[in-house]
Motif scaffolding. Structure first.
Motif, mmCIF file in Angstrom:
data_model
loop_
_atom_site.group_PDB
_atom_site.id
_atom_site.type_symbol
_atom_site.label_atom_id
_atom_site.label_comp_id
_atom_site.label_asym_id
_atom_site.label_seq_id
_atom_site.Cartn_x
_atom_site.Cartn_y
_atom_site.Cartn_z
ATOM 1 N N SER A 1 6.955 12.400 -0.769
ATOM 2 C CA SER A 1 6.558 12.160 0.627
ATOM 3 C C SER A 1 7.676 11.455 1.415
ATOM 4 C CB SER A 1 5.223 11.410 0.735
ATOM 5 O OG SER A 1 5.336 10.089 0.305
ATOM 6 N N ASP B 1 6.310 15.908 -6.674
ATOM 7 C CA ASP B 1 5.056 16.101 -5.929
ATOM 8 C C ASP B 1 5.322 16.104 -4.435
ATOM 9 O OD1 ASP B 1 1.923 15.843 -5.922
ATOM 10 O OD2 ASP B 1 2.643 14.382 -4.460
ATOM 11 N N ASP C 1 -6.684 15.527 -0.329
ATOM 12 C CA ASP C 1 -7.561 14.546 0.340
ATOM 13 C C ASP C 1 -8.903 15.168 0.727
ATOM 14 O OD1 ASP C 1 -5.663 12.622 -0.077
ATOM 15 O OD2 ASP C 1 -4.811 12.717 1.936
ATOM 16 N N GLY D 1 7.051 7.133 -4.767
ATOM 17 C CA GLY D 1 7.808 7.729 -3.669
ATOM 18 C C GLY D 1 9.238 7.217 -3.687
HETATM 19 P P1 NAD Z 1 4.501 4.251 -3.484
HETATM 20 O O1 NAD Z 1 3.571 3.202 -3.933
HETATM 21 O O2 NAD Z 1 5.162 5.082 -4.495
HETATM 22 O O3 NAD Z 1 5.568 3.521 -2.534
HETATM 23 C C1 NAD Z 1 6.588 4.229 -1.915
HETATM 24 C C2 NAD Z 1 7.464 3.251 -1.121
HETATM 25 O O4 NAD Z 1 8.110 2.377 -2.044
HETATM 26 C C3 NAD Z 1 8.558 3.968 -0.367
HETATM 27 O O5 NAD Z 1 8.830 3.225 0.817
HETATM 28 C C4 NAD Z 1 9.731 3.890 -1.314
HETATM 29 O O6 NAD Z 1 10.950 4.003 -0.619
HETATM 30 C C5 NAD Z 1 9.534 2.510 -1.907
HETATM 31 N N1 NAD Z 1 10.148 2.348 -3.246
HETATM 32 C C6 NAD Z 1 10.220 3.229 -4.267
HETATM 33 N N2 NAD Z 1 10.860 2.701 -5.313
HETATM 34 C C7 NAD Z 1 11.205 1.437 -4.959
HETATM 35 C C8 NAD Z 1 11.871 0.380 -5.629
HETATM 36 N N3 NAD Z 1 12.313 0.520 -6.869
HETATM 37 N N4 NAD Z 1 12.027 -0.778 -4.962
HETATM 38 C C9 NAD Z 1 11.580 -0.946 -3.693
HETATM 39 N N5 NAD Z 1 10.924 0.022 -3.012
HETATM 40 C C10 NAD Z 1 10.744 1.197 -3.637
HETATM 41 O O7 NAD Z 1 3.688 5.168 -2.443
HETATM 42 P P2 NAD Z 1 3.742 6.707 -2.064
HETATM 43 O O8 NAD Z 1 5.116 7.188 -1.812
HETATM 44 O O9 NAD Z 1 2.743 6.875 -1.000
HETATM 45 O O10 NAD Z 1 3.151 7.419 -3.352
HETATM 46 C C11 NAD Z 1 3.940 8.098 -4.285
HETATM 47 C C12 NAD Z 1 3.772 9.598 -4.183
HETATM 48 O O11 NAD Z 1 2.484 9.973 -4.636
HETATM 49 C C13 NAD Z 1 3.892 10.183 -2.764
HETATM 50 O O12 NAD Z 1 5.237 10.355 -2.404
HETATM 51 C C14 NAD Z 1 3.122 11.456 -2.923
HETATM 52 O O13 NAD Z 1 3.948 12.426 -3.545
HETATM 53 C C15 NAD Z 1 1.997 11.048 -3.888
HETATM 54 N N6 NAD Z 1 0.752 10.646 -3.183
HETATM 55 C C16 NAD Z 1 -0.246 11.561 -3.044
HETATM 56 C C17 NAD Z 1 -1.411 11.231 -2.365
HETATM 57 C C18 NAD Z 1 -2.501 12.264 -2.204
HETATM 58 O O14 NAD Z 1 -2.387 13.348 -2.748
HETATM 59 N N7 NAD Z 1 -3.548 11.994 -1.465
HETATM 60 C C19 NAD Z 1 -1.566 9.958 -1.815
HETATM 61 C C20 NAD Z 1 -0.556 9.031 -1.994
HETATM 62 C C21 NAD Z 1 0.595 9.379 -2.690
#
Ligand code: NAD
Length: 317
Positions: A21, A51, A123, A268
């Motif tokens: 994302s 994903d 969702d 993410g």
């Molecule tokens: P996440 O909890 O993975 O957080 C992502 C955030 O944390 C981003 O700003 C990223 O740059 C940052 N980050 C990543 N690694 C880091 C690190 N080591 N140190 C500091 N910051 C860091 O939340 P997300 O991206 O929303 O969720 C992960 C993935 O899961 C999404 O990209 C998506 O592919 C999937 N997802 C799916 C759904 C759904 O299907 N409804 C909902 C949420 C997430």
């Protein structure tokens, strides 16, 4: 990187999964070079699961991920791609058979792939769940039979959506579920559902180990839906780690990776640095375990907001 079986699919996915994302610029702009480098680095470090969704960045995430995978020039059987259908930035929600059937072709074109490994209904709490049971899943089954998607999944925030659907569809018609924000330090509510999901033979993907930015030093994006009480407790926990010279994101990542019944943890990522940090967190966990003292301190700070979540979706009748 550890590979784990994904339910009964036969897929072996990396414990750290690449959430794409951010490649749709939803957490801030990501230059194309940085996106390509992040995907390349992930593949080099053994991350094989990616994903995305047409919803992320209004199709940008899918197009950019497709470009990055092409650029990496890795054989198709060396990586697993999941995308979604039914949720769109401009159109809103549409889980009709006609829309999801069109959706897979659009996703394949944007990703530049012949098939998707997992196609999720995205969702599903935003429609009447009976539509998912009676219309969407049968349409996804046809897509699976056509070979355009190998496996079918459902995603969403409220955990009650999973038994509702799985109890009403023929066994084996949903291969995996993707739950988010329910298996991390502040919210572990997914754990109670794991025995049920196992009994249904459904593979489990968890997402958002950093609670969509709450468990990071830089904090969540503007649009984050958490109540203020949860945001401020997570801020306090991050500050506590910082003061001790520790990183809350690393602790949070390791926490989500600790349960082997969850096949992959989607985080993410928008840069090689984040890929390296998250993979290093996984390797360190395997080698020497989690920092128990820090974990207990953070759990104590987050105790007043344990399992606090936010509303999502329409009221189901
Ligand atoms: P996440 O909890 O993975 O957080 C992502 C955030 O944390 C981003 O700003 C990223 O740059 C940052 N980050 C990543 N690694 C880091 C690190 N080591 N140190 C500091 N910051 C860091 O939340 P997300 O991206 O929303 O969720 C992960 C993935 O899961 C999404 O990209 C998506 O592919 C999937 N997802 C799916 C759904 C759904 O299907 N409804 C909902 C949420 C997430």
């Amino acid at each position: 990187m550890e590979l784990r079986e994904l339910g009964g699919t036969g897929l072996r996915v990396s414990a750290v999964g690449f959430g794409a994302s951010p490649l749709g610029n939803v957490f801030g702009d990501v230059p194309r070079d940085a996106a390509r480098a992040a995907v390349r680095r992930a593949l080099d470090l053994g991350v094989n699961f990616f994903d995305t969704s047409p919803y992320y960045g209004g199709t940008v995430s899918e197009s950019v991920l497709g470009d990055c995978l092409r650029h990496a020039a890795v054989p198709r059987d060396q990586f697993v791609v999941a995308t979604k259908c039914g949720r769109y930035k401009d159109e809103g929600f549409d889980f009709s058979a006609a829309r999801v059937t069109r959706s897979i072709d659009e996703s394949l074109a944007r990703l530049g792939l012949d098939y998707i490994d997992i196609l999720h209904a995205h969702d599903i709490e935003f429609t009447n769940l009976d539509q998912i049971v009676n219309e969407t899943i049968p349409a996804l089954q046809k897509i699976k039979e056509s070979g355009k998607a190998r496996f079918i999944g459902i995603t969403g925030l409220p955990l009650s959506i999973y038994p509702y659907v799985l109890d009403r569809v023929p066994p084996g018609s949903v291969d995996v579920i993707l739950s988010y924000c329910h298996f991390g330090i502040n919210d572990t509510s997914l754990v109670d559902l794991l025995p049920y999901l196992k009994s249904k033979g459904v593979g489990v993907i968890t997402a958002s180990p950093l609670a969509m930015g709450l468990l990071t030093d830089s904090g969540p994006p503007e649009w984050h839906p958490a109540p203020e009480q949860l945001k401020s407790a997570c801020r306090a926990a991050a500050e506590h780690c910082s003061k001790k010279g520790k990183n809350i994101a690393k602790l949070a990542m390791q926490y989500s990776l600790m349960n082997n019944e969850i096949s992959t943890v989607l985080v993410g990522m928008n840069s090689s640095k984040q890929v390296e940090e998250n993979v290093a967190a996984a390797l360190e966990l395997s080698a020497s375990g989690i920092d128990e003292e820090l974990l207990h301190e953070v759990e104590a700070i987050l105790e007043p907001v344990k399992n606090v979540t936010w509303p999502s979706g329409i009221e189901q009748s």
